[in-house]
Design a protein around this motif. Structure first.
Motif, PDB file in Angstrom:
ATOM      1  N   LEU A 310       0.845  -1.214   0.000  1.00  0.00           N
ATOM      2  CA  LEU A 310       0.000   0.000   0.000  1.00  0.00           C
ATOM      3  C   LEU A 310       0.873   1.254   0.000  1.00  0.00           C
ATOM      4  N   GLU A 311       1.893   1.277   0.850  1.00  0.00           N
ATOM      5  CA  GLU A 311       2.744   2.479   0.913  1.00  0.00           C
ATOM      6  C   GLU A 311       3.493   2.691  -0.401  1.00  0.00           C
ATOM      7  N   LEU A 312       4.001   1.628  -0.982  1.00  0.00           N
ATOM      8  CA  LEU A 312       4.717   1.782  -2.267  1.00  0.00           C
ATOM      9  C   LEU A 312       3.764   2.262  -3.365  1.00  0.00           C
ATOM     10  N   SER A 313       2.455   2.026  -3.148  1.00  0.00           N
ATOM     11  CA  SER A 313       1.451   2.440  -4.139  1.00  0.00           C
ATOM     12  C   SER A 313       0.940   3.850  -3.886  1.00  0.00           C
ATOM     13  N   GLY A 314       1.381   4.479  -2.778  1.00  0.00           N
ATOM     14  CA  GLY A 314       0.944   5.855  -2.500  1.00  0.00           C
ATOM     15  C   GLY A 314      -0.217   5.935  -1.525  1.00  0.00           C
ATOM     16  N   ARG A 318       1.056  10.214   4.936  1.00  0.00           N
ATOM     17  CA  ARG A 318       1.662  11.150   3.975  1.00  0.00           C
ATOM     18  C   ARG A 318       3.142  11.395   4.286  1.00  0.00           C
ATOM     19  N   GLU A 319       3.445  11.601   5.586  1.00  0.00           N
ATOM     20  CA  GLU A 319       4.829  11.955   5.939  1.00  0.00           C
ATOM     21  C   GLU A 319       5.792  10.784   5.751  1.00  0.00           C
ATOM     22  N   ILE A 320       5.320   9.596   6.087  1.00  0.00           N
ATOM     23  CA  ILE A 320       6.191   8.416   5.931  1.00  0.00           C
ATOM     24  C   ILE A 320       6.506   8.194   4.450  1.00  0.00           C
ATOM     25  N   MET A 321       5.495   8.387   3.618  1.00  0.00           N
ATOM     26  CA  MET A 321       5.738   8.190   2.173  1.00  0.00           C
ATOM     27  C   MET A 321       6.601   9.323   1.612  1.00  0.00           C
ATOM     28  N   ALA A 322       6.339  10.555   2.089  1.00  0.00           N
ATOM     29  CA  ALA A 322       7.138  11.694   1.589  1.00  0.00           C
ATOM     30  C   ALA A 322       8.616  11.507   1.944  1.00  0.00           C
ATOM     31  N   ALA A 323       8.873  10.932   3.116  1.00  0.00           N
ATOM     32  CA  ALA A 323      10.268  10.771   3.565  1.00  0.00           C
ATOM     33  C   ALA A 323      11.079   9.915   2.600  1.00  0.00           C
ATOM     34  N   GLY A 325      10.100   9.756  -0.701  1.00  0.00           N
ATOM     35  CA  GLY A 325       9.860  10.294  -2.036  1.00  0.00           C
ATOM     36  C   GLY A 325       8.700   9.663  -2.784  1.00  0.00           C
ATOM     37  N   ILE A 326       7.734   9.155  -2.040  1.00  0.00           N
ATOM     38  CA  ILE A 326       6.556   8.583  -2.719  1.00  0.00           C
ATOM     39  C   ILE A 326       5.409   9.584  -2.666  1.00  0.00           C
ATOM     40  N   ASN A 327       4.802   9.772  -3.835  1.00  0.00           N
ATOM     41  CA  ASN A 327       3.698  10.705  -3.961  1.00  0.00           C
ATOM     42  C   ASN A 327       2.463  10.142  -3.263  1.00  0.00           C
ATOM     43  N   CYS A 328       1.891  10.921  -2.368  1.00  0.00           N
ATOM     44  CA  CYS A 328       0.734  10.430  -1.586  1.00  0.00           C
ATOM     45  C   CYS A 328      -0.547  10.515  -2.427  1.00  0.00           C
ATOM     46  N   LEU A 329      -1.149   9.379  -2.694  1.00  0.00           N
ATOM     47  CA  LEU A 329      -2.432   9.372  -3.398  1.00  0.00           C
ATOM     48  C   LEU A 329      -3.594   9.409  -2.408  1.00  0.00           C
ATOM     49  N   ARG A 330      -3.413   8.744  -1.272  1.00  0.00           N
ATOM     50  CA  ARG A 330      -4.414   8.786  -0.185  1.00  0.00           C
ATOM     51  C   ARG A 330      -3.685   8.818   1.146  1.00  0.00           C
ATOM     52  N   ASN A 331      -3.975   9.818   1.934  1.00  0.00           N
ATOM     53  CA  ASN A 331      -3.362   9.898   3.266  1.00  0.00           C
ATOM     54  C   ASN A 331      -4.160   8.991   4.194  1.00  0.00           C
ATOM     55  N   LEU A 332      -3.593   7.866   4.542  1.00  0.00           N
ATOM     56  CA  LEU A 332      -4.278   6.892   5.405  1.00  0.00           C
ATOM     57  C   LEU A 332      -3.287   6.504   6.511  1.00  0.00           C
ATOM     58  N   PRO A 333      -3.262   7.309   7.587  1.00  0.00           N
ATOM     59  CA  PRO A 333      -2.183   7.166   8.572  1.00  0.00           C
ATOM     60  C   PRO A 333      -2.151   5.821   9.286  1.00  0.00           C
ATOM     61  N   GLY A 334      -3.226   5.053   9.232  1.00  0.00           N
ATOM     62  CA  GLY A 334      -3.228   3.758   9.934  1.00  0.00           C
ATOM     63  C   GLY A 334      -2.399   2.691   9.237  1.00  0.00           C
ATOM     64  N   SER A 487      12.275   2.866   1.954  1.00  0.00           N
ATOM     65  CA  SER A 487      12.906   3.094   0.654  1.00  0.00           C
ATOM     66  C   SER A 487      11.849   2.867  -0.428  1.00  0.00           C
ATOM     67  N   THR A 488      12.072   3.446  -1.584  1.00  0.00           N
ATOM     68  CA  THR A 488      11.160   3.173  -2.704  1.00  0.00           C
ATOM     69  C   THR A 488      11.501   1.830  -3.346  1.00  0.00           C
ATOM     70  N   LYS A 489      12.666   1.309  -2.979  1.00  0.00           N
ATOM     71  CA  LYS A 489      13.060   0.016  -3.569  1.00  0.00           C
ATOM     72  C   LYS A 489      12.217  -1.074  -2.940  1.00  0.00           C
ATOM     73  N   SER A 490      11.449  -1.783  -3.741  1.00  0.00           N
ATOM     74  CA  SER A 490      10.522  -2.770  -3.167  1.00  0.00           C
ATOM     75  C   SER A 490      11.286  -3.937  -2.549  1.00  0.00           C
ATOM     76  N   SER A 491      12.548  -4.112  -2.927  1.00  0.00           N
ATOM     77  CA  SER A 491      13.304  -5.240  -2.360  1.00  0.00           C
ATOM     78  C   SER A 491      13.809  -4.943  -0.933  1.00  0.00           C
ATOM     79  N   THR A 492      13.714  -3.689  -0.487  1.00  0.00           N
ATOM     80  CA  THR A 492      14.171  -3.364   0.876  1.00  0.00           C
ATOM     81  C   THR A 492      13.111  -3.827   1.881  1.00  0.00           C
ATOM     82  N   PRO A 493      13.511  -4.632   2.884  1.00  0.00           N
ATOM     83  CA  PRO A 493      12.499  -5.076   3.863  1.00  0.00           C
ATOM     84  C   PRO A 493      11.976  -3.907   4.691  1.00  0.00           C
TER      85      PRO A 493
END
Ligand code: FAD
Length: 628
Positions: A310-314, A318-323, A325-334, A487-493
């Motif tokens: 979900l996070e890799l998809s935006g 918002r802040e965790i994704m921005a950190a 560099g992922i563009n937030c499509l829906r801010n869902l803090p849970g 990370s935006t790299k999906s291979s990073t755990p």
């Protein structure tokens, strides 16, 4: 670079062919008009002896051929220890590497779950209270009758269990389309320690023959394991659900493919994001592939995998994704929050030399080889059995004095009041539920169980002697953690933090259930099994320790995970920090669902596999009904 293939389109894409994903694949593909695709990072290892043979589970953990090998950040409450978090990376997911014990939650727990759903969740078919879910705890499995010997020795009354379905159909008819689901069985050969366990529960004044599927199990039980007793093989979701369904032309499974993210249309529907498909990368390729979904995407990638996708998809905070560099499509803090797990601790106590336990094969290569040969020739012996069948669920009120109960109640109330302003609305709502469960004399906040082997507390490995280990598990922890991308790299755990024992009430309640172990060990049937002057592990721990403060000192060093992480895409009202609604749909999306252990809002009382199966069965019904 994405390679677009316009014909690569399915009605439904299921991400993850694990426990829940396999059930969904089986149930949804029973509708021939739906074309279903399952994308699984691992492969079909249904024929692999390490997966098939119940006693070989030890070869699976930490082995990258089967295990994602996640781990936590250093856990402050556990003396900075890093805790290994195995998760299955193969067909059947974690059900194919777990310890197969089938344990069930209580009616009160599910009724509380439904209270977290908030507005508009009362439609009867989507109810998650006991009435709304109980049939699904039966639907995923077929119970195999034990021998008369086992029934007699372990006081098992199978007729009471009523597995089949609640309409009372015979088991052979219960599962549509040839699926008999998971096979659940009791021990093949009753063990003297299992019998002693049952007697000890009786001596404490409890029953062991209540139907655990009725939702009011207080006392104890010899529970079942997900083992097919006709073959003496693990019965996991890959074998029970996914593989049989691949005979259907409308189901396609792609193995060894890693899903990176969900893709969305440019246009929204009623203000909700519309998924168009997913992007994945085959293990053997450097090139991403896009596959399209006509109806919906269901994410079943587990407690760590689902929030990550979900996070890799935006979709996420918002802040965790921005950190990253992922563009937030829906801010869902849970998303990724509310992470919970069961911690456990208890002593290993030495039993008479004559009592054969799994310690014999653990320290002696010849005995291990003999056990293997016996299994291959006759499907018998320690390799054919599960590790844990003997369970108890005893409310603290029962074995404590009324003063102790009053003191604990007051402590819980005071601690929660002091902390309530500092935590979110959702956590407060959960804490109120846990407080009610603690105060209810018909609920147990701990599960205590027995295994027929020592726990290797010394790093040097097994010590001489035969042992049983009695373990208390904290059922409803207050501590909450998180699992997030870094990370935006999906291979990073993901970065995983449980904050184990960080909530002050956890050690309080946990240690009181550890006291129950000592109380059980004083029962004549169990104490008769102990070797006079025998050893207790960890070294220095006395087997009947009752000093709560003293027990609390042992927890940071010795408490271990029971491998039950849950809650990172919680089914709760959005205003409470929930991620999915009662139909498993991700808030702010028109057609993305999550269905796996991550949607469980509060980790259930005991082992969670049965709840994951029940959630998937119910999820499939909800989706099929929506589709028809
Ligand atoms: C060692 C161990 C022992 C346990 N013992 C017990 C027990 O005795 N009793 C009990 O009740 N519970 C037990 N559990 C817990 C139980 O097995 C799990 O809670 C349950 O199986 C989780 O199911 P799930 O569907 O949420 O996830 P999983 O079954 O883990 O499924 C997730 C699937 O998604 C796949 N996936 C993840 N990310 C991606 C991606 N990006 N692309 C493609 N595929 C992906 C994974 O490979 C996996 O197959 C144990 C767990 C472990 C690990």
């Amino acid at each position: 670079m994405s390679s677009k293939n316009p014909v690569d389109t399915f009605d439904i894409i299921i991400v993850g062919g694990g426990t829940a994903g396999s059930v969904l694949a089986a149930r949804l593909s029973s509708n021939p008009s739906l074309r279903i695709l399952v994308l699984e990072a691992g492969q079909n290892r249904n024929e692999d002896p390490n997966v098939r043979v119940p006693g070989f589970s030890k070869y699976l953990l930490g082995n990258p051929s089967y295990d994602w090998q996640f781990q936590t950040s250093p856990e402050e409450g556990l003396n900075g220890r890093v805790i290994q978090q195995p998760r299955g990376k193969l067909w059947g997911g974690s059900s194919a590497i777990n310890s197969h014990a089938l344990v069930y939650p209580s009616r009160g727990y599910h009724n509380a779950w439904s209270s977290l759903l908030g507005r508009g969740a009362a439609k009867s078919a989507e109810r998650w209270d006991w009435e709304g879910i109980k049939r699904y705890y039966r639907k995923f499995q077929t119970l195999q009758e034990p021998s008369e010997d086992v029934k007699r020795e372990l006081s098992i009354e199978v007729s009471e269990w009523g597995v089949g379905d609640d309409a009372g159909k015979p088991q052979s008819q219960k599962n549509e389309n040839g699926h008999e689901g998971v096979r659940a069985s009791f021990p093949v050969t009753p063990h003297v320690l299992q019998k002693a366990w049952v007697d000890a529960i009786h001596d404490l004044g409890f029953s062991t023959s209540k139907n655990p599927l009725d939702g009011d199990l207080v006392g104890g039980s010899t529970t079942t394991n997900a083992i097919d007793s006709s073959k003496r093989e693990r019965s996991h979701a890959g074998v029970a659900f996914l593989e049989p369904s691949t005979k259907r032309e409308n189901l396609v499974v792609r193995s060894n493919v890693f899903v990176e993210k969900v893709m969305f249309d440019e246009n929204e529907k009623n203000g909700n994001l519309v998924a168009s498909g997913v992007l994945y990368r085959p293990e053997t390729s450097q090139q991403d592939v896009t596959v399209y979904a006509r109806q919906e995407v269901i994410i079943c990638a587990g407690t760590y995998g689902s929030p990550k996708i979900l996070e890799l998809s935006g979709i996420g905070d918002r802040e965790i994704m921005a950190a990253v560099g992922i563009n937030c499509l829906r801010n869902l803090p849970g998303v990724g929050e509310n992470l919970q797990d069961h911690l456990n601790f208890g002593p290993s106590v030495e039993v008479h030399d004559i009592i054969m336990t799994a310690d014999v094969t653990a320290r002696d290569a010849t005995a291990a080889e003999a056990a293997k040969t016996l299994y291959e020739a006759e499907k018998k012996g320690s390799a054919a059995e599960g590790a844990a069948y003997s369970f108890s669920y005893i409310p603290l009120q029962t074995l404590s004095s009324s003063d102790e109960v009053r003191e604990l109640d007051a402590l819980v109330t005071k601690t929660l009041e002091e902390n309530s302003s500092a935590i979110s609305k959702g956590y407060n709502a959960q804490y109120e539920i846990i407080q009610r469960l603690i105060q209810d004399p018909n609920e147990s906040t701990g599960t205590v169980f027995m295994t027929r082997k020592q726990r290797s507390f010394p790093s040097s490995g097994p010590v001489p002697g035969n042992y049983m280990t009695i373990i208390a598990m904290l059922s409803y922890p207050f501590s909450r953690g998180s699992s997030h991308i870094t990370s935006t790299k999906s291979s990073t755990p993901p970065e995983i933090k449980f904050n184990y024992l960080q909530h002050p009430l956890d050690a309080e309640i946990f240690s009181r259930h550890v006291v129950q172990i000592g109380q059980m060990l004083t029962q004549p049937s169990l104490s008769a099994q102990l070797k006079p002057g025998g050893n207790t592990l960890p070294t220095g721990y006395s087997r009947q320790r009752i000093d709560i403060d003293d027990i609390k000192r042992y927890l940071p060093q010795y408490a271990a995970t029971n491998y039950h992480p849950a809650g990172t895409c919680a089914m709760m009202g959005e205003e409470l920090g929930g991620v999915v609604d009662e139909a498993l749909k991700v808030y702010g999306t028109a057609n993305v669902r999550v269905c796996d252990a991550s949607v469980i809002p509060i980790v259930p009382r005991g082992n969670i596999l049965s709840t994951v199966y029940a959630v998937a069965e119910k999820g499939a019904d909800i989706i099929l009904r929506a589709e028809l």
